[in-house]
Scaffold this active site. Structure first.
Site, PDB file in Angstrom:
ATOM      1  N   THR A   1       0.832  -1.206   0.000  1.00 44.09           N
ATOM      2  CA  THR A   1       0.000   0.000   0.000  1.00 44.09           C
ATOM      3  C   THR A   1       0.874   1.267   0.000  1.00 44.09           C
ATOM      4  O   THR A   1       2.091   1.177   0.003  1.00 44.09           O
ATOM      5  CB  THR A   1      -0.978  -0.051   1.212  1.00 44.09           C
ATOM      6  OG1 THR A   1      -1.587  -1.333   1.268  1.00 44.09           O
ATOM      7  CG2 THR A   1      -2.016   1.002   1.187  1.00 44.09           C
TER       8      THR A   1
ATOM      9  N   SER B   1     -10.624  -3.632   5.122  1.00 42.28           N
ATOM     10  CA  SER B   1      -9.294  -3.030   4.934  1.00 42.28           C
ATOM     11  C   SER B   1      -8.734  -2.625   6.297  1.00 42.28           C
ATOM     12  O   SER B   1      -9.451  -2.604   7.300  1.00 42.28           O
ATOM     13  CB  SER B   1      -9.457  -1.797   4.047  1.00 42.28           C
ATOM     14  OG  SER B   1      -8.305  -1.000   4.089  1.00 42.28           O
TER      15      SER B   1
ATOM     16  N   GLY C   1       1.076  -0.954   5.267  1.00 39.39           N
ATOM     17  CA  GLY C   1       1.552  -1.901   6.279  1.00 39.39           C
ATOM     18  C   GLY C   1       0.537  -2.947   6.700  1.00 39.39           C
ATOM     19  O   GLY C   1       0.675  -3.519   7.787  1.00 39.39           O
TER      20      GLY C   1
END
Lengths: 187, 575
Positions: free
Chosen positions: B389, B450, B471
């Protein structure tokens, strides 16, 4: 005249190697036979890289990331790709201790069968560190030849170990440069 | 006379030289503050400085692209989208138009915070069971969810920005065409993901250098991505969702065993909704509600930390680490029991972020031992949950702010590149639970849970901190630690970002080991072991713990500080 010739000869014999030292990466003749078994020592992604190099070098090889002694059947060379990846270990369902034990058993069996060991370190500087260095220190001294991507040898760990154990060391700039010495190392 | 003449000459020469020096020195004096160059040791804390605006991102070219947009008169939203496009070209392994994300926007003139959610959705034809016994998705194509990135950027740009798609794609196109030197981070990730790229993108992909991973310093170019972005810039995002690119996406996914169809892409819409809100001491925090769990969990953790003498314990002290790890274990239990896509299940957000719930948990945590059981549920462990990400922070001269986290999930996503498009498709379907009874179970059109947590924090109703990180499930733990480093341990922004990090969680009600960076003193590891924790030591600056970017607004000094994480290639650009 004879004396002068002899003195000159002696001097040249002494100075030529000093003036033009032989590069450490020159290996006189092929050291290994095919087929070779490529396996990982630490489950880093570079094991796959080694197989692509072997494929491009048209070598007869088998890739097994988690090879065991029984995979050495009919094998003439064992190639260990050094470098620890925690992610790789996790994906293979291994931990450091189990991986060390697996590689150790494999190398011991190879030694029993007189199968020579070729060590590759293709991950460069980023594939060094406490965990990878532990594998390097254990298995590299058992190698018959070592090929390393230069940035992985910045601190000369490979040079030192190879000198200590009289192992030919080939340093290459980039991973792709491994292809030629790898090809040339095989009969 | 001769003496006088000589003196005169000397005096004149001297005065001339002094005057010249003064003129030169004044005419060359910069009108702006001289900002020192970042230190050569990139791990050394360094705050980027600005007065009017700031962009912080995971690549210097992307941050600079955003800054140029601000200087050209674009607002924070224009700059954020410019930076995001530029990241697709400069940090393609972490995010891009084949993925999704979340954006928190603060509109200064309205004093309002809003959220744009462009999380990917499962295709309509997705089967109920996509995981095999080993926890892997049965085929690479099934790992791809319908991308939301472009729809989210376009929505934000049209509603809150001032520039066109053609304006905000210019810099990304240049980066993709001209290329750049690959960093150590890029090279290492490229090597780590080599196998996936060889299998799914092929030896000829631009994401490999003639079939091999890129070495640091190699030139990386992506002309096909430049072509794709030019198409989008000229024809709009329908080209991606309904046009030729849509067809290529569907073809690429289905060739790898996926089930996406054109209708899935055509129907994709981003969602705008209010942020989730919490408080910590004098601070108010606005972040992302479900389907991200991250915002809820940061608020939960801060609520718990309010009950403990954190400052007295000290930064990264054993009691601080112990209590926060126990709190994390409860949070993970809540995560697996309650969190999922709110369009399909009821998520008790208000209850979870209440101070009362935090106090209930705090009352169970013991100061000198571990609990045997964290009673609310079980965490679905994921073997490949790596630090991936990316995050972007922007503030403009009007005070508008964007905190944007986006992803293609694992580094290089699935490794699938639709034909001649140059962009990577996500493998976000891995964020669904393997457990079919989980609130985060797979289903058509569902958004997987998420951990992304872009946030904006206010102090006395004025923006104070903009923060976010990649992370995986470490995101909310790492962001909480950064916040506490600033608010309680008085660290500067980048000190707080670079400080050693740790993480723990629970699985099936049982505590897992604490992962710590190797920079903690030996006595800290020993103290934690004595309490009963097992520990796992990772690299000194490990991207497993994320790569946070932040902006700190010092209202009293009228200074904006940017902090960029050296665990990846973070960079700030202010003016």
């Amino acid at each position: 005249m004879k004396k002068t010739f002899f003195t000159t000869f002696l001097l040249l014999t002494f100075f030529i190697p000093v003036m033009f030292p032989q590069e450490e990466k020159k290996v006189a003749s092929p050291l290994f036979e095919q087929p070779l078994l490529i396996t990982s020592a630490g489950q880093s992604a570079e094991v796959r890289l080694a197989s692509v190099l072997a494929k491009r070098g048209e070598l007869n090889f088998i890739l097994s990331k988690t090879a065991t002694p029984k995979d050495l059947e009919n094998i003439k060379t064992l190639a260990l790709v050094l470098g620890v990846s925690l992610k790789g270990l996790g994906a293979a369902g291994l931990d450091i201790a189990k991986e060390k034990e697996r590689v150790n058993l494999l190398v011991e069996e190879a030694q029993k069968k007189n199968i020579p060991l070729l060590c590759l370190h293709l991950g460069g500087e980023s594939r060094r560190g406490q965990l990878s260095d532990a594998f390097i220190s254990i298995f590299l001294p058992k190698a018959k030849m070592v090929i390393v991507v230069k940035s992985g040898n910045k601190d000369k760990l490979f040079t030192r170990l190879c000198e200590e154990h009289k192992i030919p060391l080939i340093e290459v700039e980039k991973t792709v440069d491994t292809l030629e010495p790898l090809k040339n190392a095989f009969k | 006379m001769r003496k006088m003449k000589a003196l005169f000459t000397k005096k004149t020469t001297l005065s001339f030289i002094i005057s010249l020096l003064l003129v030169v020195s004044f005419s060359c004096r910069p009108t702006e503050i001289k900002i020192p160059e970042p230190p050569s040791d990139r791990h050394q804390p360094y705050n980027f400085v600005g007065r009017k605006g700031m962009v912080v991102a995971a690549h210097h070219l992307a941050a600079k692209a955003g800054l140029e947009m601000l200087k050209k008169g674009g607002n924070a939203i224009d700059a954020a989208v410019t930076t995001a496009f530029a990241l697709n070209a400069s940090e393609p392994f972490a995010s891009g138009i084949g993925g999704g994300g979340f954006m928190v926007i603060y509109l200064a003139s309205e004093k309002r915070v809003t959220v744009v959610d462009f999380r990917e959705k499962a295709p309509s034809g997705i089967p109920g069971e996509i995981f095999n016994d080993k926890g892997k998705i049965k085929s690479t194509g099934l790992a791809v969810a319908v991308p939301g990135t472009l729809a989210g950027w376009d929505y934000s740009l049209k509603k809150y920005g001032t520039k066109s798609l053609a304006d905000v794609t210019q810099e990304a196109i240049k980066i993709a065409e001209n290329g750049f030197a690959v960093s150590q981070t890029f090279s290492r990730i490229n090597k780590d993901q080599y196998e996936k790229l060889i299998m799914n993108a092929g030896e000829g992909t631009c994401y490999l250098n003639k079939g091999f991973p890129y070495e640091p310093g190699d030139l990386f170019r992506n002309p096909e991505l430049a072509g794709t972005l030019k198409l989008i810039a000229s024809r709009g995002i329908d080209e991606f969702y309904k046009g030729e690119i849509a067809q290529k996406v569907v073809k690429a996914v289905n060739e790898k065993g996926g089930v996406m169809d054109l209708k899935d892409l055509a129907l994709y819409k981003p969602v705008e909704h209010p942020p989730v809100q919490g408080t910590y001491k004098d601070y108010t925090l606005f972040t992302i509600p479900p389907p991200s769990s991250g915002g809820v969990h940061i608020i939960q953790l801060l609520n718990m930390l309010e009950n403990w003498p954190v400052k007295k314990w000290g930064s990264n002290s054993p009691p601080y680490i112990h209590h926060l790890c126990e709190a994390l274990r409860f949070v993970f239990a809540d995560r697996s029991r309650y969190l999922g896509d709110p369009d399909f299940i009821k998520v008790p957000v208000e209850e979870l972020i209440s101070k009362k719930h935090a106090k209930q948990i705090v009352s169970q945590i013991k100061p000198d031992s571990l609990l045997d059981f964290y009673p609310f549920g079980r965490y679905d462990e994921k073997k490949n949950d790596q630090g991936n990400t990316t995050h972007v922070c922007v503030i403009d001269d009007q005070g508008n702010i964007v905190s944007l986290t986006q992803s293609i999930n694992h580094f290089f996503g699935t490794g699938i590149v639709p034909e001649n498009t140059g962009f990577l498709l996500n493998n976000i379907m891995y964020d669904f639970s393997r457990d079919l009874s989980s609130p985060n179970a797979v289903g058509p059109y569902r958004r997987p849970l998420s951990s992304m947590s872009p946030l904006i924090m206010f102090k006395k109703e004025k923006p104070f901190l903009v923060l976010g990180s990649p992370g995986g499930t470490r995101i909310f733990s790492s962001l909480t630690q950064i916040i506490i480093n600033i608010t309680d341990f008085d660290m500067s922004l980048d000190e707080a970002i670079e400080a050693p990090r740790f993480f723990s969680y629970s699985s099936q009600g049982k505590p897992r080991s604490i992962s710590l960076e190797s920079r903690f003193p030996e006595k800290t590891y020993e103290a934690l072991k004595n309490i009963g924790h097992s520990i796992r030591i990772r690299e000194a600056f490990d991207k497993y713990f994320g790569g946070a970017q932040g902006i700190l607004i010092l209202q009293d000094k009228k200074v904006i500080l940017g902090g960029a994480d050296s665990r990846r290639d973070g960079y700030g650009a202010g003016y």
